[in-house]
Design an enzyme around this catalytic site. Structure first.
Site, PDB file in Angstrom:
ATOM      1  N   ASN A 103       0.801  -1.210   0.000  1.00 11.67           N
ATOM      2  CA  ASN A 103       0.000   0.000   0.000  1.00 11.67           C
ATOM      3  C   ASN A 103       0.842   1.272   0.000  1.00 11.67           C
ATOM      4  O   ASN A 103       0.333   2.355  -0.311  1.00 11.67           O
ATOM      5  CB  ASN A 103      -0.933   0.011   1.205  1.00 11.67           C
ATOM      6  CG  ASN A 103      -2.310  -0.494   0.830  1.00 11.67           C
ATOM      7  OD1 ASN A 103      -2.995   0.118   0.036  1.00 11.67           O
ATOM      8  ND2 ASN A 103      -2.687  -1.635   1.383  1.00 11.67           N
ATOM      9  N   ILE A 129     -10.690  -8.506   1.116  1.00 10.27           N
ATOM     10  CA  ILE A 129     -12.034  -8.933   0.729  1.00 10.27           C
ATOM     11  C   ILE A 129     -12.017  -9.938  -0.417  1.00 10.27           C
ATOM     12  O   ILE A 129     -12.871 -10.804  -0.489  1.00 10.27           O
ATOM     13  CB  ILE A 129     -12.932  -7.730   0.352  1.00 10.27           C
ATOM     14  CG1 ILE A 129     -12.324  -6.923  -0.797  1.00 10.27           C
ATOM     15  CG2 ILE A 129     -13.201  -6.847   1.539  1.00 10.27           C
ATOM     16  CD1 ILE A 129     -13.301  -5.934  -1.391  1.00 10.27           C
ATOM     17  N   CYS A 185      -6.990  -1.175   9.211  1.00 11.01           N
ATOM     18  CA  CYS A 185      -6.537  -1.946   8.053  1.00 11.01           C
ATOM     19  C   CYS A 185      -6.298  -0.924   6.952  1.00 11.01           C
ATOM     20  O   CYS A 185      -5.693   0.106   7.216  1.00 11.01           O
ATOM     21  CB  CYS A 185      -7.551  -3.012   7.672  1.00 11.01           C
ATOM     22  SG  CYS A 185      -9.233  -2.416   7.492  1.00 11.01           S
ATOM     23  N   GLY A 225     -10.338   0.685   6.964  1.00 18.43           N
ATOM     24  CA  GLY A 225     -10.906   0.664   8.304  1.00 18.43           C
ATOM     25  C   GLY A 225     -12.398   0.455   8.314  1.00 18.43           C
ATOM     26  O   GLY A 225     -13.084   0.928   9.222  1.00 18.43           O
ATOM     27  N   TRP A 226     -12.928  -0.226   7.285  1.00 22.12           N
ATOM     28  CA  TRP A 226     -14.358  -0.504   7.375  1.00 22.12           C
ATOM     29  C   TRP A 226     -14.694  -1.977   7.179  1.00 22.12           C
ATOM     30  O   TRP A 226     -15.842  -2.333   7.253  1.00 22.12           O
ATOM     31  CB  TRP A 226     -15.157   0.384   6.422  1.00 22.12           C
ATOM     32  CG  TRP A 226     -14.676   0.428   4.994  1.00 22.12           C
ATOM     33  CD1 TRP A 226     -14.279  -0.626   4.250  1.00 22.12           C
ATOM     34  CD2 TRP A 226     -14.565   1.579   4.161  1.00 22.12           C
ATOM     35  NE1 TRP A 226     -13.922  -0.220   3.004  1.00 22.12           N
ATOM     36  CE2 TRP A 226     -14.088   1.139   2.902  1.00 22.12           C
ATOM     37  CE3 TRP A 226     -14.823   2.948   4.341  1.00 22.12           C
ATOM     38  CZ2 TRP A 226     -13.862   2.010   1.844  1.00 22.12           C
ATOM     39  CZ3 TRP A 226     -14.599   3.799   3.276  1.00 22.12           C
ATOM     40  CH2 TRP A 226     -14.119   3.341   2.052  1.00 22.12           C
ATOM     41  N   ASP A 227     -13.702  -2.796   6.897  1.00 22.29           N
ATOM     42  CA  ASP A 227     -13.990  -4.229   6.772  1.00 22.29           C
ATOM     43  C   ASP A 227     -13.377  -5.026   7.921  1.00 22.29           C
ATOM     44  O   ASP A 227     -14.050  -5.364   8.877  1.00 22.29           O
ATOM     45  CB  ASP A 227     -13.481  -4.756   5.425  1.00 22.29           C
ATOM     46  CG  ASP A 227     -14.267  -4.172   4.266  1.00 22.29           C
ATOM     47  OD1 ASP A 227     -15.500  -4.181   4.366  1.00 22.29           O
ATOM     48  OD2 ASP A 227     -13.654  -3.716   3.286  1.00 22.29           O
ATOM     49  N   ARG A 228     -12.095  -5.309   7.783  1.00 28.66           N
ATOM     50  CA  ARG A 228     -11.431  -6.106   8.810  1.00 28.66           C
ATOM     51  C   ARG A 228     -11.456  -5.405  10.161  1.00 28.66           C
ATOM     52  O   ARG A 228     -11.599  -6.028  11.200  1.00 28.66           O
ATOM     53  CB  ARG A 228      -9.983  -6.370   8.393  1.00 28.66           C
ATOM     54  CG  ARG A 228      -9.885  -7.363   7.282  1.00 28.66           C
ATOM     55  CD  ARG A 228      -8.517  -7.343   6.661  1.00 28.66           C
ATOM     56  NE  ARG A 228      -8.387  -6.297   5.653  1.00 28.66           N
ATOM     57  CZ  ARG A 228      -7.443  -6.258   4.707  1.00 28.66           C
ATOM     58  NH1 ARG A 228      -6.534  -7.205   4.692  1.00 28.66           N
ATOM     59  NH2 ARG A 228      -7.388  -5.286   3.838  1.00 28.66           N
TER      60      ARG A 228
END
Lengths: 539, 852
Positions: free
Chosen positions: A320, A346, A407, A410-413
């Site tokens: 990243n 994902i 992550c 900051g909205w999945d893991r």
């Protein structure tokens, strides 16, 4: 006792598939909300409109929900049940569901299949008009809940095209510029689920803003100018003022700065969440972000370190950097402990689920069930996520130190980890109401992109932004309920009901990607909350 | 000296002692988290060996605590393991491991002894520091008594001799043994078998027809005794088809026997005999004769050799020596387990038993089970099928009768399969030579299958998983005569011989039948074996759910000869208001009609309908047969806390069931006594409820809002026994009490109500170890599940600290959940807290004082 009894019957309009449930559902007649006058007026209109269609329908078929309209009927259709064999009957399509009924005869009992349209991922034609063989010509419907339904048509009637087109329009309303069924659903419930979660009340429950508690409620984001995907009300360290907040947020991807998820009531060890820092290839630093993190550290008098847990595998975090993101530089943040929790992204999860789907439905290979299960790595992923959450909870509980989880966005893991850790730490979240609050808070308000991840009403089924992240979270919770059978107020059925309505689009709870968007869509005004339904069944 | 202080069984003698021995605990969970890895701790003490078990007594009390339950068996007591449960003994000499057998000469410098138990436990003792002669003598004693050279050297004989006097003179109340004619007669009567269909033949009394079957055989009524010999000769091992079970309605039967012997392939099994078998049915049931379904077990389920190799593969997977090894196993565990071949055997047995049940109960077709030797997997399948069909066998007494009938009386070679002695008994050499003399856990396979059934039908069995595990140990322990012989013939021969050799002294009267002779020689296990367990363990043998949803009202007494209720009456036994219970076992807790159902259970078909008729038809697809972690992972340290938690949960259920029963009784009494003044009572209750409600509101409002909304840290995941419902103080109508708990889900919810102090505006509990400023929340607050995947999972459930695990377990010093429980019950019933800890006392006193 009364509420418990009700709970077992929970799931009245649940999108189940079996005859038993469907019959149960038929009993509370759709006239439940009939007392409301505008509604009854609309109903009358609908009735006249439908008269033509329903002329061929059998009385009472299909049972309709308040606000539901029948729009398509096809008779003499064969449903190929992978377990019970082919059944011939009539298919009804409304704006909410697909309803197939095969009457009872000498050989078999009545058969009802009941599929909410929201669950449909895509529809494909099978066979050609000249295909040979019985039941070779028809439609194949791929569902998001792991099923694949096959309907066979008579070749000579060419009924397939009409059904295909109808299904396209009603299953993917958003692609056709319409609203999902949640906007037409007119059931009224005695409790209002939209009131379950109030961010201020929840932060106060965590004693944010109380005396001697080094955290405060900030309304800096009330116009979503600081961060588009965050809610308006945030918990932040009391020592940081709003101006600094705005500056600090600029160093985090999409402005998702570290904010409070949970606060230990005694030690004031906190769980905070954010997105990745915008380090980039030039190894940027931000004084404000560094100060902000140390303010979080100092808000906990016991912790000597702030544990920053990056949910990603290190290699992904490293990759990243090239895109302007990355991870915190060791030298910039003294007294911090950095670790990577090694949870896949994902795409990894989606592929894993699709493999799992292949081995589960319709046939299970007895001989190789466990090895093929292992090969899907679904359980490995569950294990990693749960393991990460245990790490968070252990640091809070044993070392009395604060944890920052992030992550990429900051909205999945991140949502998985914070929500699970909160369930592990705070018994309140293990109640039905508490769990609803966790979902509302950590998932919905902090901008888990439900609409995008699930692809509500969207026909682009191969969208690579779809992913079963929330499903995975529910699976993790289920694993916990198995390990601690009496620690939770709710049971598996509660979790499955949530999953059912995750796809069904009957309720507005999972519509939209973030709070700002939901406001624009007027979800709270125009749709019912899933919690209205659940809570009115429970109590 | 240490060894003298242990409570020994009658007839038990200490044979050898080794002082200054060290028990090497290989690894425990704590060390693993401490990062020490494979390094273990050592506890020094005295290792002693009796003729029944080996025992390790630590020198210091500190070692006692460290040892915990490491060396223990519920059957023999703490820090004792029966020698029968020892599978292999290794000695480690100069870093090399050697198996220790019979008469090997012992090397001089033995450093360690490694003992592998049948329950997959590895115990290592270091004898480096112990006196030389003691080391070799204990090794000798261990080897000699673990695998004695003859049956009569087994401890069962010493035990029987010593307890002979205490034996109850009346044998009426004992469990059926199926060695005499009476038990068979009762069984036939119970199942309503007509006398013109089946008869009991005593032609095998001298074991001349078949030497591996019991003396009395149930055969078709029209067969003559002098032809039985001929029929037997057509089957392997002379095992002619004999009756096992009949459907009480139709009279269609289940028979089993050896496969047709290959010597004369031209001759089929005697057609007239088999025709009689297929025709046997009750009058009035004109069922189309479809002929007998002959099911070949060897072909579908495999042989004992397959079983043996499958088990040894499972063993390799289940005994990791270190956390690293476990992690390695964990990674590939599912695949490894699948290739071990154990699960397919379980599945095949279940599947075949299901076929048997379907044939008998749905198609009304008689079934003949044939297996080459007819003594191994046919025991598994026939008894499993009977469990599925007949609710009687699902009670504890019924299950024991089933094991006696289909295993012991039918000549399952326990002694050989469990390798109890090193060579065939010299007293009476087993003349059956074609039966493979291989060690194999056939009985364990059966127990595993039963466990699978109990998993899918959680309330159908009176016994628990724990009971099955104890029964497994019992079959190895050679404590009673039941499981030490290869066949009834050997058993009776030993009994006769010993009578003449003054085995019992001269005062023993001449037994009037073989059966009493057997009784005199060796106490059969069934009536007594659970006396060896502690009271808590005995209770833990029971499945609480059975008493609520199962067949508790209709308990069959073996002494009465009441016939089994007809099958259509069974629907009343199972609560048909709880359809959710039915399918897919534990998943049946919930509505199975979710679209996700295929993920969990391939639960389809019409199981529920049949279940209500008393027929259990389990799912046998790949994902519904699960590894029995309770057996295979029982001694892996990482799972210990998981099993402890399971046990706590069960014990809580047991208490709740008791409470419910007591309340029920009290209510009944009340209803009787109150009678006419019911209306007065109702208003009285109304007043009380109103008062309570007022009280509750006052209490809620007296708390500051933020306090009330604090997370309740004292919520204990580990329930302590603080809630006691006093039945005598019930003053309410039956409507509001949980006497009508109707479904499992609801029951679970009720338990939740008890286990968590929801609705409690309680304060924070200080931690047990008095952390700084009382800052750390109490133990049991954090859930830290193992980062587990479902099957092997590191499903360790750690409650925060070890001390707190101990303290919050059964006899807790820990403060219980904060007072102020407002579970549903609290409105109506007085709930009394015990164990209110010092910190709680104040607050507890405050709220408790306000109670009515």
């Amino acid at each position: 006792m009364a509420d418990i009894q009700d709970k077992t019957k929970l799931g009245s309009p649940s999108p189940g598939s079996s005859p038993r449930l469907a019959r149960k559902e038929a009993s509370p007649t759709p006239s439940g909300g009939g007392g409301v006058s505008p509604f009854s007026q609309r109903k009358r209109e609908a009735e006249t409109l439908q008269e033509a269609i329903t002329a061929t329908a059998l009385p009472g078929d299909p049972p309709l929900l308040p606000g539901e309209l029948l729009s398509f009927i096809a008779h003499d259709i064969t449903y190929l049940d992978p377990f019970l064999g082919a059944r011939t009957g009539s298919l009804y399509i409304t704006d909410y569901k697909m309803y197939f009924k095969s009457p009872s005869d000498d050989k078999a009992e009545e058969y009802i299949l009941h599929v909410p349209l929201g669950v449909i991922s895509h529809v494909e034609k099978m066979g050609r008009s000249r295909s040979k063989g019985e039941n070779a010509y028809g439609l194949e419907i791929f569902c998001k809940d792991m099923r694949t339904l096959k309907f066979a048509h008579k070749q000579e009637t060419h009924g397939r095209r009409g059904m295909y087109e109808r299904l396209q329009i009603v299953s993917f309303p958003i692609s056709y510029g319409k609203n999902p069924f949640a906007y037409s659903f007119k059931q009224s419930y005695p409790t209002n689920g939209w009131e379950v979660y109030d961010p201020v009340r929840e932060l106060k429950r965590l004693s944010v803003g109380a005396e001697n508690v080094p955290w405060r409620i900030s309304e800096t984001n009330s116009d979503y100018s600081m961060c588009e995907t965050y809610p308006t009300i945030l918990g932040v360290p009391a020592s940081v003022n709003d101006e600094t907040l705005v500056l600090a947020s600029q160093f985090r991807s999409k402005g998702r700065m570290p904010v409070l998820s949970w606060l230990h009531p005694v030690t004031h060890a906190s769980i905070t969440r954010s997105s990745q820092p915008l380090v980039g290839a030039s190894r940027k630093r931000s004084k404000e972000d560094e100060d902000y993190l140390s303010a979080i550290l100092k808000a906990n008098k016991y912790g000597k370190k702030l544990y920053v847990m990056d949910a990603r595998p290190k290699i992904n975090a490293y990759a990243n950097i090239a895109m302007g993101g990355g991870y915190e530089l060791d030298e910039a943040y003294p007294n911090m402990d950095f670790s990577f929790l090694d949870i896949g992204n994902i795409h990894v999860m989606r592929d894993s689920l699709s493999k799992l789907q292949d081995i589960c439905y319709p046939d299970v290979d007895d001989q190789r069930w466990y090895s093929s299960l292992e090969a899907t790595h679904w359980l490995d992923h569950i294990k990693t996520v749960l393991g990460g959450a245990v790490k968070v909870a252990e640091v809070i509980e044993r070392q009395r130190s604060s944890v920052l989880v992030h992550c990429t966005d900051g909205w999945d893991r991140t949502a998985q980890l914070t929500a699970l850790a909160m369930l592990m730490l705070d018994p309140f979240y293990r109640t039905i109401q508490g769990f609803e609050i966790v979902v509302e808070k950590e998932w919905i308000s902090f901008g888990h992109k439900f609409s995008q991840r699930l692809g509500h009403g969207d026909r682009n089924h191969s969208d690579d932004q779809r992913a079963p992240i929330f499903l995975q979270f529910i699976d993790c919770v289920w694993q916990m309920t198995v390990q601690f059978p009496y620690a939770f107020e709710f049971n598996e059925h509660f979790l499955v009901t949530i999953l059912d309505h995750l796809y069904s689009c009957l309720f507005g709870t999972f519509i939209g990607n973030c709070e700002k968007q939901r406001e624009k869509l007027k979800v709270r005004v125009k749709t019912m909350s899933l919690w209205s339904f659940i809570n009115s069944q429970v109590k | 000296m240490a060894a003298n202080s242990i409570a020994k069984l009658p007839g038990e003698l200490v044979v050898a002692e080794a002082h200054r021995t060290q028990c090497l605990i290989q690894y425990t969970e704590n060390q693993e988290s401490g990062g020490k890895g494979g390094g273990g701790t050592a506890v020094s003490g005295t290792l002693s060996c009796t003729n029944y078990c080996f025992h390790f007594e630590p020198d210091a009390a500190q070692g006692l605590a460290r040892l915990g339950q490491y060396i223990s068996s519920q059957l023999a007591g703490s820090r004792r393991v029966p020698l029968g449960c020892v599978r292999e003994i290794y000695m480690i000499v100069g870093g090399r491991k050697k198996i220790l057998e019979g008469h090997a000469t012992l090397p001089r410098k033995i450093s360690e002894i490694e003992i592998i138990c049948v329950d997959l436990r590895r115990l290592v003792f270091s004898v480096k520091q112990c006196p030389k002669n003691e080391a070799s003598s204990i090794l000798n004693a261990l080897v000699r008594h673990t695998n004695p050279s003859s049956l009569s050297l087994l401890f069962a004989f010493d035990f029987a001799r010593a307890t002979r006097q205490r034996r109850p003179s009346q044998t009426n109340d004992s469990a059926p043994l199926f060695l005499g004619v009476r038990d068979w007669q009762r069984e036939l009567t119970r199942l309503g078998v007509a006398g013109d269909q089946w008869r009991i033949s005593d032609s095998n009394k001298e074991f001349l027809i078949c030497d591996s079957l019991c003396p009395f055989l149930v055969v078709p009524a029209n067969s003559r005794d002098n032809t039985l010999d001929y029929v037997a000769s057509l089957h392997h091992g002379n095992r002619l088809p004999v009756w096992c079970w009949s459907h009480p309605n139709t009279g269609v039967s289940l028979t089993r026997g050896g496969a047709p012997s290959i010597d004369d392939p031209s001759e089929a099994p005697d057609p007239s005999y088999m025709y009689a078998v297929s025709m046997a049915r009750n009058i009035g049931h004109q069922i189309e004769n479809k002929g007998t379904a002959t099911l070949d077990i060897t072909r579908t389920c495999g042989t004992v050799w397959d079983l043996r190799s499958a088990f040894s593969n499972m063993r390799d997977l289940s005994m990791p020596g270190s956390p690293q090894e476990l992690a390695g196993l964990d990674r590939k565990w599912l695949t490894g387990m699948e290739s071990a071949g154990w699960l397919p055997m379980v599945r095949n047995c279940l599947r075949l038993a299901k076929t048997v049940s379907q044939n008998l109960c749905i198609d009304h077709r008689p079934v003949f089970l044939q297996e080459e030797g007819g003594r191994d997997l046919s025991c598994v399948v026939s008894s499993l099928a009977q469990l599925m069909m007949d609710p009687h066998y699902r009670s504890i007494s019924g299950f024991q009768a089933l094991v006696q009938k289909d295993w012991v009386a039918m000549g399952h070679p326990f002694s050989t399969r469990h390798h109890l002695i090193t060579k065939p008994p010299s007293l009476s050499p087993d003349s059956v030579t074609d039966e493979p003399s291989v060690e194999a856990p056939t009985f364990l396979l059966f127990l595993d299958c039963v466990w699978q059934l109990s998993l899918q039908f959680p309330s159908a069995f009176e016994f628990s998983e724990f009971y099955l595990l104890q029964l497994h140990s019992l079959t190895y322990a050679s404590l009673y005569g039941t499981f030490v012989f290869n066949s009834p013939k050997i058993c009776l021969q030993v009994a006769m011989l010993s009578r003449h050799s003054q085995f019992f002294g001269s005062d023993e009267g001449v037994p009037d039948s073989n059966e009493t002779c057997y009784e005199g020689l060796l106490r059969p296990a069934w009536g007594h074996w659970r006396d060896n367990l502690t009271r808590e363990d005995r209770e833990y043998c029971h499945n609480p759910l059975y008493y609520i949803f199962g067949n508790s009202e209709a308990r069959y007494d073996f002494n009465t000869s009441d016939p089994l209720p007809m099958y259509d009456q069974f629907s009343s036994i199972f609560d048909d208001t709880a359809p959710n219970l039915v399918v897919g076992g534990s998943y049946g807790l919930y509505n199975r009609d979710s679209p996700m159902k295929d993920l969990h259970v391939a639960g389809r078909g019409k199981t529920s309908h049949h279940y209500q008729q008393g027929l259990l038809l389990p799912e046998t697809s790949g994902c519904s047969v699960k590894p029995w972690l309770g057996f295979f992972a029982r001694h892996i340290p990482d799972f210990q806390e998981h099993f402890a938690e399971q046990r706590r949960v069960r014990e809580r259920e047991v208490r709740l069931v008791k409470d419910v029963r007591r309340l029920k009784d009290t209510l009944n009494e009340l209803e009787l006594s109150v009678g006419a003044i019911t209306s007065d009572l109702t208003s009285f209750v109304g007043a009380i409820l109103a008062a309570r409600e007022r009280e509750r509101r006052n209490r809620m409002s007296s708390l500051s809002p933020d306090h009330a909304h604090r997370p309740r840290l004292s919520a204990m995941l580990v329930p302590s026994d603080d809630v006691e419902v006093r039945g005598s103080e019930v003053n309410s109508s039956s409507k509001t009490l949980p006497t009508k708990v109707q479904s499992l889900a609801e029951f679970t919810e009720t338990l939740y109500m008890f286990s968590d102090d929801r609705g409690t505006p309680s304060g924070l509990r200080k931690s047990a170890d008095g952390a700084v400023g009382g800052a750390s929340p109490g133990p049991g607050n954090a859930l830290s599940p193992g980062s587990g995947r479902s099957p092997i999972t590191k499903t360790r459930l750690r409650v925060t600290r070890t001390e707190s695990i101990e303290s919050s377990s059964l006899h807790s010093r820990t403060p219980g959940p904060a007072s102020g429980h407002i579970p549903l019950l609290a409105n109506k019933i007085l709930i009394r807290e015990q164990n209110v800890g010092p910190e709680e006392e104040e607050r507890g006193g405050e709220t408790a004082g306000k109670r009515i």
